[in-house]
Design a protein around this motif. Structure first.
Motif, PDB file in Angstrom:
ATOM      1  N   PHE A   5       0.827  -1.214   0.000  1.00 57.53           N
ATOM      2  CA  PHE A   5       0.000   0.000   0.000  1.00 57.53           C
ATOM      3  C   PHE A   5       0.861   1.264   0.000  1.00 57.53           C
ATOM      4  N   GLU A   6       1.862   1.282  -0.872  1.00 52.44           N
ATOM      5  CA  GLU A   6       2.801   2.404  -0.866  1.00 52.44           C
ATOM      6  C   GLU A   6       2.151   3.708  -1.307  1.00 52.44           C
ATOM      7  N   THR A   7       1.234   3.672  -2.260  1.00 49.29           N
ATOM      8  CA  THR A   7       0.608   4.923  -2.702  1.00 49.29           C
ATOM      9  C   THR A   7      -0.226   5.533  -1.589  1.00 49.29           C
ATOM     10  N   GLN A   8      -0.958   4.707  -0.844  1.00 48.42           N
ATOM     11  CA  GLN A   8      -1.738   5.240   0.271  1.00 48.42           C
ATOM     12  C   GLN A   8      -0.827   5.790   1.367  1.00 48.42           C
ATOM     13  N   ARG A   9       0.266   5.109   1.631  1.00 47.61           N
ATOM     14  CA  ARG A   9       1.208   5.596   2.638  1.00 47.61           C
ATOM     15  C   ARG A   9       1.816   6.930   2.211  1.00 47.61           C
ATOM     16  N   GLU A  10       2.155   7.033   0.933  1.00 51.68           N
ATOM     17  CA  GLU A  10       2.742   8.277   0.441  1.00 51.68           C
ATOM     18  C   GLU A  10       1.748   9.425   0.552  1.00 51.68           C
ATOM     19  N   ASP A  11       0.489   9.192   0.166  1.00 53.82           N
ATOM     20  CA  ASP A  11      -0.525  10.251   0.265  1.00 53.82           C
ATOM     21  C   ASP A  11      -0.720  10.684   1.711  1.00 53.82           C
TER      22      ASP A  11
END
Length: 707
Positions: free
Chosen positions: A679-685
């Protein structure tokens, strides 16, 4: 409450009539007791759900709402789907540590250490914060520079010019540990177009997305016994060694090189060997004849460049090249029992086996257990299997067995597995170890193969589970009536074996062959090479979850029959990355996957393809929210990986320049493919939102990804 307790509450006359009618009332009370037990467990959880430390993942957003914790709209929409709980999205998107620290973080707003804590608490990424004004080239008065007060020490800590007396380029140039002076850069650190770093008001948060994984007291691979040349990686591939991050001493501490998963450089190992070498540290070496001997002392370790093996240690020295993961002893001093090493390598997530914790396998009934390893009853896997077959002759009920490998050893004795009707065999690694099964030699007409033979005929079939293993040197061939083959957290090295540069020795050779069937194959959190399924009347069921199917290049065939035609399978893939073409008879569902190769399905009226990247020109059943779409620019929405060579840290990671439509192409807005569970995109956001919330006015904060 049990059915007997409920039954005892009934009047005796009702119990007597129930006995006369075959106890149907007792059976009904058994169903009621099960539901009462569920309600009691839910009531017990209510108290735990009052606290952020013990609550369920789905409760964290509600507790966060009490303290003003804001969940991003896109994440909130994804959490509303019930399937999000099964994939682990709530724990990654709403980290309970960040919710618990909300009030305290508001009081610390404007401090540098807070930004590092945000990266760890919100995204789970180690980070280092850098004030770039301290690295700017400024004119410093010599009169004050020579004093030893606090202000002078701070001035000397500013960026410095290049020290030409040191051989080689300065370590860490351009990274978070760069100590060189820079001139002012015009773009802002937080600019979405071109991020600048070196400004008066610029602050950079450098985060490491890779994780370090340990390999403890494993045998090093001997390349040349006469010259005593070894690789740390037992696969004989060059593997960069990484730092095992140490916890920071306090919340106000700014991370240094020992607190983040940074590659170990030759100069760093030469200048500060005590930071990296020793028991419990990043790397360690044992050359003694007795496994209980002490490791090589630090005084004997020298950092060297072993890229061409020209450097030769002298005396009792042990040369270590952390950049390539190589090791050399003085010529002619190779130990008879080999060299054992402890080291750390980097990868994106828990995939393909390792020393990381694995979920427990579901318990079965009467199961025989055999442990293989030092200090155990068996030293060889084949001995444990032979004992199981012998004990089955005296006890026909002992059809279920677990053979557990307890150490990081290399097992070369396993050539075949024979299963009888009704057998259930689990061959697994113990928690905290990663054993290696190396195949060598020939078995009939099939070189380098682990032959799994099931019953030839009869109504009863057999089942096999492989869990936590690394298999190299060949593939697995399944014959006979095997109704279920389960592969969990395993690596079947793509191409059978690797060269030191990571190139497969047999790129077109299958890692898994299904010779006859039908067989149900279920693969989870694993790395496999090509897969072939022989023709048969009834198709096999192949299910891949959170897995990499790697045929080395997109022009090769990842799934087919032995002759390159459509495999007689009903295929299901979820959160899977496939390198190579797929040719199958039919599919059930392909969801959240990346197909880096042609996809050709014979039956287009069955199944569906959802939230996947499918190469143009593929033949598939109906697609739903797949990329590229007809309106997309093919050059822009092209699949790009940071690396496709197994054994390297960036294996099957999407490149940072990959289109956002691909990076956020999963059904929950995350990254499709085998690394979806990160879930890297959610973590980045989440992290970018928190940085904007806690950055003081007038400060320009940029987010930079180191790896």
């Amino acid at each position: 409450m049990t059915p007997d307790e409920l039954y005892a509450l009934l009047p005796a006359v009702h119990r007597r009539h129930d006995e006369e009618r075959g106890r149907p009332l007792y059976t009904l009370l058994g169903v009621i007791a099960d539901q009462v037990r569920v309600i009691e467990e839910d009531i017990d959880r209510l108290y735990d759900n009052w606290f952020i430390e013990t609550c369920d993942d789905w409760v964290a957003p509600y507790i966060g709402d009490l303290v003003g914790y804001q969940v991003l709209p896109g994440i909130a929409a994804a959490l509303s789907d019930d399937t999000a709980r099964a994939t682990g999205l709530p724990a990654a998107a709403v980290p309970r540590r960040d919710v618990a620290d909300t009030v305290a973080n508001r009081r610390r707003k404007g401090t540098l250490a807070l930004l590092e804590d945000l990266a760890s608490g919100v995204a789970g990424w180690p980070a280092r914060v850098v004030e770039y004004r301290r690295t700017l080239a400024v004119t410093q008065p010599v009169r004050r520079y020579t004093s030893d007060d606090l202000d002078a020490r701070r001035r000397r800590a500013r960026g410095a010019l290049v020290d030409v007396r040191r051989a080689g380029p300065p370590a860490g140039t351009g990274g978070p540990f760069d100590e060189l002076a820079r001139t002012v850069e015009v773009p802002r650190a937080g600019s979405p177009r071109r991020s600048g770093r070196y400004g008066v008001q610029s602050v950079g948060l450098h985060v490491w997305r890779l994780r370090t994984y340990s390999v403890t007291r494993a045998p090093a691979y001997c390349l040349d016994r006469d010259d005593a040349c070894y690789t740390f990686n037992v696969l004989a591939v060059d593997t960069p060694l990484f730092t095992a991050p140490l916890p920071e001493p306090s919340s106000g501490h700014v991370a240094d090189e020992t607190n983040v998963p940074e590659p170990i450089g030759r100069r760093a190992l030469a200048e500060r060997p005590y930071d990296f070498y020793g028991p419990g540290k990043s790397l360690c070496v044992w050359t003694g004849q007795d496994p209980e001997d002490d490791p090589v002392p630090l005084s004997r370790i020298v950092a060297a460049d072993l890229s061409d093996w020209r450097y030769r240690p002298v005396g009792d020295q042990v040369a270590v090249d952390p950049v390539l993961g190589r090791l050399a002893l003085p010529t002619g001093t190779a130990p008879a029992r080999g060299v054992r090493v402890t080291y750390h390598h980097a990868f994106s997530g828990d995939l393909g086996g390792g020393e990381y914790p694995r979920p427990d396998a579901p318990a079965t009934g009467k199961t025989a257990r055999y442990r293989v390893g030092p200090g155990q009853d068996h030293q060889r896997v084949s001995d444990a299997l032979d004992r199981w077959h012998a004990e089955k002759q005296g006890d026909p009920d002992k059809t279920a067995a677990v053979v557990e490998l307890t150490a990081n050893d290399v097992h070369e004795d396993l050539t075949d597995i024979r299963l009888d009707p009704g057998d259930l065999l689990t061959l697994r690694a113990a928690d905290g170890v990663r054993p290696v099964v190396r195949l060598s030699g020939r078995h009939g007409d099939h070189p380098r193969v682990l032959l799994v033979e099931g019953p030839e005929r009869g109504p009863r079939t057999a089942r096999l589970v492989l869990d936590g293993l690394l298999l190299t040197g060949g593939g697995v061939r399944v014959t006979g009536r095997i109704s279920q083959l389960t592969v969990r957290h395993c690596t079947f090295v793509p191409g059978w074996a690797l060269t030191p540069g990571g190139t497969p020795l047999a790129p077109d050779a299958p890692s898994l062959e299904i010779a006859d069937g039908p067989v149900r194959v279920e693969v989870r959190h694993s790395v496999l090479g090509a897969l072939t399924v022989a023709g048969q009347d009834e198709p096999s069921r192949i299910a891949l979850y959170d897995t990499v199917l790697d045929a080395d290049r997109r022009e090769s065939t990842a799934l087919s029959d032995p002759y390159g035609g459509p495999a007689p399978v009903l295929l299901t893939t979820r959160r899977t990355t496939v390198i190579g073409s797929v040719r199958a008879r039919a599919v059930d569902v392909l969801e959240n996957c990346l197909f880096d190769g042609e996809l050709r399905i014979t039956r287009r009226d069955q199944g569906s393809v959802r939230f996947c990247w499918v190469p143009p020109g593929s033949r598939t059943p109906p697609r739903f929210h797949c990329r590229p779409e007809p309106a997309d620019d093919p050059a822009r929405v092209a699949l790009r990986f940071a690396g496709t060579r197994y054994g390297f840290p960036d294996y099957v990671r999407l490149a940072d320049g990959c289109a956002e439509e691909i990076r956020r192409g999963a059904d929950d807005g995350g990254e499709p493919g085998a690394l979806h569970h990160l879930f890297e995109t959610q973590r980045e956001d989440n992290l970018r939102t928190r940085l904007a919330e806690y950055t003081p006015a007038g400060c320009d904060t940029g987010l930079f990804f180191v790896t």
